[in-house]
Design an enzyme around this catalytic site. Structure first.
Site, PDB file in Angstrom:
ATOM      1  N   PRO A 164       2.564   4.889   1.173  1.00  0.00           N
ATOM      2  CA  PRO A 164       3.194   5.269   2.450  1.00  0.00           C
ATOM      3  C   PRO A 164       2.174   5.895   3.395  1.00  0.00           C
ATOM      4  O   PRO A 164       1.264   6.605   2.977  1.00  0.00           O
ATOM      5  CB  PRO A 164       4.250   6.302   2.018  1.00  0.00           C
ATOM      6  CG  PRO A 164       4.469   6.066   0.567  1.00  0.00           C
ATOM      7  CD  PRO A 164       3.179   5.569   0.021  1.00  0.00           C
ATOM      8  N   GLY A 165       2.331   5.601   4.684  1.00  0.00           N
ATOM      9  CA  GLY A 165       1.531   6.260   5.702  1.00  0.00           C
ATOM     10  C   GLY A 165       0.177   5.649   5.971  1.00  0.00           C
ATOM     11  O   GLY A 165      -0.630   6.234   6.688  1.00  0.00           O
ATOM     12  N   SER A 167      -3.493   0.948 -18.597  1.00  0.00           N
ATOM     13  CA  SER A 167      -4.865   1.248 -18.173  1.00  0.00           C
ATOM     14  C   SER A 167      -5.367   2.604 -18.645  1.00  0.00           C
ATOM     15  O   SER A 167      -6.511   2.952 -18.385  1.00  0.00           O
ATOM     16  CB  SER A 167      -4.973   1.168 -16.644  1.00  0.00           C
ATOM     17  OG  SER A 167      -4.148   2.119 -16.024  1.00  0.00           O
ATOM     18  N   GLY A 221       0.815  -1.206   0.000  1.00  0.00           N
ATOM     19  CA  GLY A 221       0.000   0.000   0.000  1.00  0.00           C
ATOM     20  C   GLY A 221       0.845   1.250   0.000  1.00  0.00           C
ATOM     21  O   GLY A 221       2.071   1.197   0.156  1.00  0.00           O
ATOM     22  N   LYS A 265      -8.117   3.601  -7.244  1.00  0.00           N
ATOM     23  CA  LYS A 265      -8.509   4.589  -8.245  1.00  0.00           C
ATOM     24  C   LYS A 265      -9.833   5.258  -7.875  1.00  0.00           C
ATOM     25  O   LYS A 265     -10.021   6.455  -8.115  1.00  0.00           O
ATOM     26  CB  LYS A 265      -8.613   3.914  -9.614  1.00  0.00           C
ATOM     27  CG  LYS A 265      -7.254   3.464 -10.152  1.00  0.00           C
ATOM     28  CD  LYS A 265      -7.375   2.711 -11.466  1.00  0.00           C
ATOM     29  CE  LYS A 265      -5.989   2.295 -11.977  1.00  0.00           C
ATOM     30  NZ  LYS A 265      -6.057   1.535 -13.243  1.00  0.00           N
ATOM     31  N   GLY A 320      -0.215   2.629   7.453  1.00  0.00           N
ATOM     32  CA  GLY A 320      -0.171   1.835   8.678  1.00  0.00           C
ATOM     33  C   GLY A 320       0.338   0.417   8.507  1.00  0.00           C
ATOM     34  O   GLY A 320       0.013  -0.453   9.323  1.00  0.00           O
TER      35      GLY A 320
END
Length: 802
Positions: free
Chosen positions: A384-385, A704, A382, A747, A387
């Site tokens: 940054p930040g 995409s 995931g 997204k 958890g």
């Protein structure tokens, strides 16, 4: 010298400060965290190392270094409270001390290097919890030249110091430095530096500390130096008498006793009936060592007994055996068996992330049911930040296991994973064996942080070395190069973290179960701020929870306009900045309670970093908004197309596009050309077409954006503008089919973050959309396309073909 002074740090102190007396910094805080001095006061003007121990003191030190530029107040204790230093009876006068470096010596004890700057006097106690803090006033000396009497005192002090050095050269270097730099124009500073070097009763030194008049202080210092000189003369006479009375036989006896003590310290002789080998064998008692490893251990022990202690091989073998015996062979931490409690721990530590928590609880339930972690290698991916690291700590807490984390980001040497062979100088085990050794259990939770940033260097490929570690079929017999015997890692729960999967080697990724953390929407970030971030920052800055109140509108504004990233790390930084400004405001105005409003956020943080306005207020031909997935989470990006009339057609791409994205653009062009040819349009035969993807400085790649590029080219050629508030994602084929993409949740969150309401996804991603939480989908209109014609029906509802 203060009793806190450590001679071992003297060289390092000189490297930091040099051999010159320090100038006083005029910018000193009015609020100080107070630390105790028990043996003697610290005077201004000199760099000193000091030692502190105790949990409360370490917390105070950490807060001062992190939040107050290292400024603390060192104050002598009159009557000490051994249970809590904050309850002790402090003198009113102390020295402001700036910490420059902190060295951890052992658990619960640190040594700091800093300098005393200026005297202060307590005005009042501001707080006692969690740190003792005073409001202080400083000693401001008038800048006047010393009179003849004071110069005479300074000269007398200089002579007495030289006499003292001749008798007791223990601090000769420091004293000579001071004497050679005696500055009659700054007598107060010179007296303070000398006061740090002399010995006397702490009461006398504190009395001199509390003497503000420089002339009186010089008289007191001269009296103390004379007393110390008298003691030094007596000591010198006694030492000479003893040396004259000791004959050759007694000297040899003392030398033999010293040599015996040295050998005992080195372990070369029996120490209370226990040799080095016996200590190592006893260290291994009660541990379950596999037979193969035990044979190696016995062979090395036998070898150690025959080696000469002066042999280089002796220390190599000894270090190996001590490492071997220190490992937790057969020692396990009992697993907690309450899944309900595990859920409560995850819910208490983290808000939201329901699907992530469910996945983790499924893993934990399986581990507890079969009493084994074989096959359970978790990889949390995931932005940054969000958890990831703290979730790993919560997993260990829920299982009741020890937790050890190390980062593999930038690691280039496979020996970091598998250790060095003992033939190398300075060889040591790899990080995995060190982790197990420090955890003191064979089943800890080990976190491999930033696994997507592992590198390959001249010393090997660490990612390949991890293949054995993270393979449940192989790590049962993991062999570290240094240990050179199998060690069972199958009971270790490995948790990896990454920002993206693209840079993780395929064989390594194949061994891990991937759990995605998509980031937080605005509502989640506001709730996290209320529950966790604001209370944490208030505590760290010394505020009570009822002293600062954040209005809900202010938190919404802060999260939306200043911290729009997927995680909450930047949100916490902005909160920290606001609370620091409130601390300053409180110090300057004596206000006690604050209410943070939306206007106050704007005043303190300045112009918002993000605007609610889109790049284009109204849709226009040739401009379409796409959805992208980056390592920072979901994002939106515009694709712009413009045509220039020309006799020879052409196609140009800009915006730092990768090879895959360039191919998508060529596919989009070919498909749109074929579509328009059916509709009788020859726009691309008469124009030079330029396709650009802002921002141009950011590299972009991936398939995409296919339908987004195709729609930009189609609307450019037909002159029709798509509907407002529309964003899309999907791969396009030459036949016009829309293929599925990844990162639907990320997204969608990225589109929601900028206020887009109409979305287009590939039809095969409909299930991904349906699995999203309702609060993420609320207010959004999702459309699903199988062919590009479906995209046109949504984007151009009144389309006129041809």
């Amino acid at each position: 010298m203060p009793e806190e002074f450590d001679p071992e740090l003297e060289k390092e102190t000189e490297m930091l400060f040099g051999n010159e007396m320090q100038l006083i910094d005029p910018n000193l805080p009015q609020l100080l965290t107070i630390l105790p001095a028990t043996q003697r006061p610290v005077f201004p003007g000199m760099a000193l190392p000091m030692a502190f121990n105790g949990v409360e003191l370490l917390v105070s030190l950490k807060a001062a270094v992190e939040h107050h530029d290292g400024f603390v107040g060192i104050v002598m204790i009159n009557e000490e409270n051994e249970e809590d230093y904050r309850e002790s009876d402090f003198h009113e006068v102390g020295t402001v001390f700036q910490i420059i470096k902190v060295l951890e010596m052992s658990p619960g004890m640190v040594q700091v290097i800093g300098r005393g700057i200026r005297r202060f006097r307590r005005e009042r106690v501001v707080q006692t919890e969690p740190n003792l803090r005073w409001r202080v006033s400083y000693d401001i000396q008038p800048e006047t030249k010393p009179d003849q009497e004071l110069k005479a005192y300074m000269l007398a002090i200089s002579n007495e110091i030289k006499n003292l050095v001749a008798l007791n050269p223990m601090f000769q270097e420091q004293v000579n430095m001071v004497v050679n730099q005696l500055n009659y124009d700054q007598p107060g500073q010179t007296l303070d530096v000398i006061s740090n070097l002399v010995s006397s009763e702490k009461e006398k030194l504190q009395e001199m500390m509390e003497t503000w008049d420089v002339g009186d202080r010089a008289k007191q210092l001269l009296a103390i130096i004379k007393d110390e000189l008298a003691v030094a003369k007596i000591q010198s006479r006694i030492n000479k008498q003893i040396e004259d009375g000791v004959d050759k036989q007694q000297k040899e006896y003392f030398l033999r006793e010293q040599l015996k003590a040295i050998r005992q310290e080195l372990g070369e002789e029996k120490e209370d009936g226990e040799s080095i080998t016996e200590r190592i064998i006893q260290q291994l008692e009660g541990k379950t060592v596999p037979e193969v490893a035990r044979e190696t251990f016995d062979r090395e022990i036998s070898k150690l007994k025959t080696l000469n202690t002066q042999s280089p091989e002796f220390n190599v073998t000894r270090n190996y055996l001590e490492t071997f015996a220190d490992l937790p062979w057969g020692i396990f931490t009992p697993d907690a068996n309450d899944i309900k409690e595990a859920r409560e721990i995850l819910d208490a530590d983290h808000y939201g992330l329901k699907d992530v928590k469910d996945n983790i609880l499924e893993f934990l339930a399986t581990i507890l049911k079969r009493s084994s972690v074989a096959g359970s290698i978790i990889c949390m991916v995931g932005p940054p930040g969000v958890g990831k690291t703290s979730i790993g700590q919560s997993i260990a807490k829920a299982l009741g296991r020890e937790f050890y984390r190390f980062s593999v980001g930038g690691m280039r040497d496979e020996a970091e994973i598998k250790g060095h062979r003992r033939t190398y100088i300075g060889a040591m085990p790899g990080k995995l064996i060190q982790a197990v050794q420090r955890a003191k259990t064979s089943n800890p939770v080990i976190m491999l942080d930033e696994i997507d940033k592992i590198s390959q260097g001249a010393q090997g490929d660490p990612a390949s070395a991890l293949l054995e570690v993270l393979d449940p079929e192989q790590n049962e017999t993991f062999v570290d190069h240094y240990l050179d015997v199998p060690f069972d890692l199958s009971n270790v729960l490995f948790v990896c973290t990454a920002n993206q999967l693209d840079t993780i080697p395929g064989p390594l990724l194949d061994r891990m179960e991937v759990i995605r953390l998509s980031g937080y929407v605005l509502e989640e970030k506001v709730e996290i701020a209320k529950r966790y971030l604001v209370p944490k920052q208030l505590k760290e800055h010394g505020f009570a929870e009822d002293e600062v109140t954040f209005e809900a509108e202010a938190l919404d504004f802060l999260a939306d306009r200043y911290a729009r990233e997927a995680g909450v790390r930047n949100l916490e930084k902005q909160l920290r900045k606001i609370i620091r400004k409130l601390v300053l405001r409180q110090a300057e105005s004596d206000e006690v309670n604050f209410v943070v409003t939306k206007d106050l956020v704007s005043e303190m943080l300045g112009k918002p970093r993000f605007n609610n306005e889109k790049l284009y207020e109204k849709a226009m031909p040739g401009v379409v908004l796409g959805l992208a997935y980056t390592s920072m989470g979901g994002a939106t990006l515009y694709i712009e197309a413009r045509g220039i009339p020309a006799s020879s057609p052409g196609f140009r791409l800009t915006g730092q596009l990768g090879d895959v994205m360039k191919e998508s653009a060529q596919i989009a062009l070919s498909y749109v050309k074929s579509l328009l040819s059916k509709e009788g349009l020859d726009f691309f035969d008469k124009h030079q077409v330029h396709l650009h993807v802002p921002a141009g400085a950011t590299p972009k790649d991936g398939p995409s954006a296919g339908i987004t590029m195709a729609l930009a080219l189609y609307t450019l050629a037909t002159g029709q503008a798509p509907i407002d508030d529309l964003a899309m994602t999907g791969e396009l084929t030459l036949t016009g089919r829309v293929l599925p993409i990844g990162g639907v949740k990320e997204k969608t969150i990225g589109a929601r973050r900028v206020g887009i309401t109409n979305l287009i996804f590939p039809a095969e991603n409909k299930r991904d959309w349906e699995e999203l939480d309702d609060y993420i989908k609320e207010g959004l209109n999702a459309n699903f396309a199988t062919y590009f014609e479906d995209v046109l029906e949504v984007a151009l509802p009144g389309r006129i073909p041809g």
